[in-house]
Scaffold this active site. Structure first.
Site, mmCIF file in Angstrom:
data_model
loop_
_atom_site.group_PDB
_atom_site.id
_atom_site.type_symbol
_atom_site.label_atom_id
_atom_site.label_comp_id
_atom_site.label_asym_id
_atom_site.label_seq_id
_atom_site.Cartn_x
_atom_site.Cartn_y
_atom_site.Cartn_z
ATOM 1 N N CYS A 185 0.852 -1.187 0.000
ATOM 2 C CA CYS A 185 0.000 0.000 0.000
ATOM 3 C C CYS A 185 0.898 1.250 0.000
ATOM 4 C CB CYS A 185 -0.961 -0.053 1.186
ATOM 5 S SG CYS A 185 -2.157 1.278 1.237
ATOM 6 N N ASP A 232 -8.885 -3.279 -7.414
ATOM 7 C CA ASP A 232 -8.256 -2.092 -6.831
ATOM 8 C C ASP A 232 -8.197 -0.997 -7.895
ATOM 9 O OD1 ASP A 232 -6.840 -0.263 -5.367
ATOM 10 O OD2 ASP A 232 -5.144 -1.585 -4.934
ATOM 11 N N HIS A 263 -7.635 -4.572 -2.738
ATOM 12 C CA HIS A 263 -6.474 -3.878 -2.191
ATOM 13 C C HIS A 263 -6.218 -4.421 -0.781
ATOM 14 C CE1 HIS A 263 -3.798 -0.326 -1.785
ATOM 15 N NE2 HIS A 263 -4.117 -0.435 -0.507
#
Length: 294
Positions: A185, A232, A263
């Protein structure tokens, strides 16, 4: 108790949660918006609780006899001044070790990222996971509080801290001089950034991370292994431009999209975790590092 997965939530709730996690939606707004999709007695509050991390289970315990490690501090003159993180390595290594920098999500050095570092140590790497929140008191032990702290960081200093961390690993007496980076991330974005900022980086593995500006891509010398989730949209929107820039610059890269995943699919502390995809992506990551950092 049956473990919840992403399939147990309305896709709109998952989108809202992603916005909340990344600071685009307040806690109050998530709760009120998610309540519209709540069923079977659930509420916006309960949905948030269900989607939030639970750190009880770890794949490699801190006391595992196969590893040794602890918290260390190093100077970072161009960053915040002092860098603190979790350094871990195999307990009985006889040779110099390939080194991996582990970059956390936008919550700082939480138990999950420490577990990631230990997994790498079990696989034969010297792993270092810095805490970007150390200048603000360190990871506070609470994900919501950590997310509130994160925007207060000066990202230019934080990035300099991660560059310093790579250099520390490169010269560490236990290391073989080759360093790779893996990030998740926010950390995936840092992994992409380090590939542009550190000419001698040996390998970079961003998990669902934001891409660097196309103008910076020609600086990348390290081979890349890029993992994205199919569902995502926020991250994948930047891929076409990044891929075009990578091809134009002749950068060596591998790109994988994991079908049906969200995600954060590698994070086994939340319902967005996808076991099959995570295991495949992680095996690819370990194999990649073993090849590139030897």
């Amino acid at each position: 108790m049956t473990r919840l997965t992403a399939k147990d939530f309305d896709p709109e709730v998952l989108k809202l949660f992603d916005q909340y996690v990344h600071g685009q939606l307040s806690r109050r707004d998530f709760i009120s918006s998610a309540a519209r999709y709540a069923v079977a007695g659930a509420t916006g509050v309960s949905l948030l609780a269900q989607l939030s991390p639970a750190f009880a289970a770890q794949q490699v315990a801190p006391t595992d006899a196969r590893i040794k490690g602890g918290y260390v501090e190093y100077p970072s003159p161009q960053g915040y001044g002092t860098l603190r993180g979790y350094l871990v390595q195999p307990a009985n290594a006889k040779d110099k070790l390939p080194a991996v920098l582990v970059v956390h999500e936008n919550r700082g050095l939480n138990p999950h990222i420490e577990d990631i570092a230990r997994r790498l140590a079990v696989d034969g790497f010297l792993a270092f996971a810095p805490d970007a929140l150390f200048p603000l008191g360190g990871y506070p032990g609470n994900e919501d509080k950590a997310r509130e702290l994160f925007p207060k960081l000066d990202q230019s200093k934080t990035r300099a801290d991660f560059v310093a961390a790579e250099q520390i690993l490169k010269t560490h007496p236990a290391g073989n001089g080759k360093v790779g980076v893996v990030g998740f991330c926010y950390g995936g974005g840092v992994a992409n950034y380090l590939a542009t900022a550190v000419p001698d980086l040996a390998a970079a593995v961003p998990f669902y991370g934001s891409q660097p500006p196309a103008s910076e891509v020609a600086k990348i010398k390290a081979p890349l292994l890029i993992h994205d989730a199919e569902n995502d949209q926020r991250i994948r929107a930047g891929w076409p431009a990044y891929e075009a820039a990578l091809k134009a610059a002749g950068v060596q890269y591998q790109y994988y999209v994991y079908p049906g995943t969200e995600h954060g699919f590698n994070n086994d502390t939340t319902p967005r975790y996808d076991e099959a995809a995570a295991k495949l992506a992680w095996q690819r990551t370990v194999d990649f590092f073993k090849q590139k950092l030897a």
